[in-house]
Design an enzyme around this catalytic site. Structure first.
Site, short mmCIF file in Angstrom:
data_model
loop_
_atom_site.label_atom_id
_atom_site.label_comp_id
_atom_site.label_asym_id
_atom_site.label_seq_id
_atom_site.Cartn_x
_atom_site.Cartn_y
_atom_site.Cartn_z
N CYS A 13 0.84 -1.20 0.00
CA CYS A 13 0.00 0.00 0.00
C CYS A 13 0.87 1.25 0.00
CB CYS A 13 -0.94 0.00 1.20
SG CYS A 13 -0.13 -0.06 2.82
N ALA A 50 -4.98 -2.43 9.80
CA ALA A 50 -3.93 -3.44 9.60
C ALA A 50 -4.40 -4.78 10.15
CB ALA A 50 -2.65 -2.99 10.27
#
Length: 316
Positions: free
Chosen positions: A131, A163
């Protein structure tokens, strides 16, 4: 143009968000199978509710399904270690199958759509970096096309809540893969990546800081290149934006800075601050880090599907 059938391995946050994107926005893609290993996972349950075939028996379960015969593209949203095994198994069953790797495994070349998708569209396996890489490498590449980049460092700050276990298990791979892709795709002689899991409540959106040290060049040209690149990323990640104007600092020859692994440097320092807001298809808007991965993977698969359709037309 007929749509290409796809499967997603990994029914967690990324896999589920990607499935919803394909179902809602897929132009050349048809969502065929969602693959997981937990029969109770929300991703598999959601897929079933949306009429998508599922298996909780992993990649072996996928290969045993009748739908597998028609699958052209597989997205892997598992982990770096699992992807190596998945690629080997799928490749043995279907040598020409296309894999889009959303883990840091990087068996195939790194792909950042706005920078190098065209040259990788016919690869059998492409890696979507991370990302942080998808957000920041375009900015490094934007400077690279104006001036020679000696060093680039990125700091990706993401909401801790965004996360999942896969991200947390791959922190080391994240930094290694992103650092290498900054060099290979971004064009920096040396790259460094840092990830920060921000525990703030309420969760903050993904923020990225990019520092680029390059030869001296026109600051106007560099800023224009960065703004142009940001607009290009927004075409497939609408929530991607510059948080403020690009900042510059000239480092004079008589006052160089010492960079570990690089040595003495003088030239131009460019600083870019980014924010990535998610589209909130499945994940909250603050999870821009996951949204940019799924959006980049979708953009890559769309191009691959078009390429496959053209080749099928030429062969007919």
């Amino acid at each position: 143009m007929s749509k290409r059938k796809v499967a997603i391995i990994g029914s967690g946050n990324i896999g589920t968000d990607l499935m919803i994107k394909i179902l809602r926005h897929g132009q050349h893609l048809e969502m065929a199978v969602m693959v997981g290993i937990d029969p109770q996972s929300d991703g598999l349950a959601r897929a079933r509710r949306m009429g998508v075939a599922t298996t909780h028996e992993g990649v072996i379960g996928l290969m045993n399904m009748p739908e597998f015969a028609d699958i052209d593209i597989v997205f892997d949203a598992t982990s770096a270690g699992a992807h190596v095994k998945n690629d080997a198994a799928l490749r043995e069953a279907k040598p020409d199958i296309r894999l889009i790797d959303l883990t840091p495994a990087a068996i195939g070349p790194y792909c950042v759509p706005v920078v190098n998708l065209e040259e990788n569209v016919d690869q059998l396996n492409v890696n979507m970096v991370t990302c942080g890489g998808q957000a920041t490498i375009p900015m490094v590449a934007a400077v690279s096309r104006v001036a020679r980049v000696h060093y680039a460092e990125i700091i990706a700050s993401i909401a801790s809540k965004s996360a999942g276990p896969g991200t947390r298990a791959n922190i080391d791979e994240f930094t290694e893969t992103t650092s290498r892709a900054i060099e290979v795709v971004g064009g920096a002689a040396k790259g460094k990546a840092i990830i920060v899991l921000n525990p703030a409540e309420p969760p903050l959106m993904m923020r990225d800081t990019v520092y680029v040290l390059s030869d001296e060049a026109s600051q106007d040209d560099i800023e224009a290149s960065i703004n142009e690149m940001a607009e290009a990323v927004q075409a497939y990640v609408p929530g991607y934006r510059l948080k403020q104007r690009v900042q510059f600092e000239v480092i004079p020859q008589d006052k160089p800075v010492n960079l570990p692994g690089v040595g003495q440097f003088s030239g131009l320092k460019t600083a870019v601050w980014l924010e990535v807001e998610g589209a909130a298809h499945y994940l909250p808007a603050y999870a821009g880090n996951l949204d940019i991965m799924t959006s980049s993977a979708l953009a890559t698969a769309e191009k691959m599907a078009q390429s496959l359709a053209r080749k099928a037309g030429e062969a007919a």
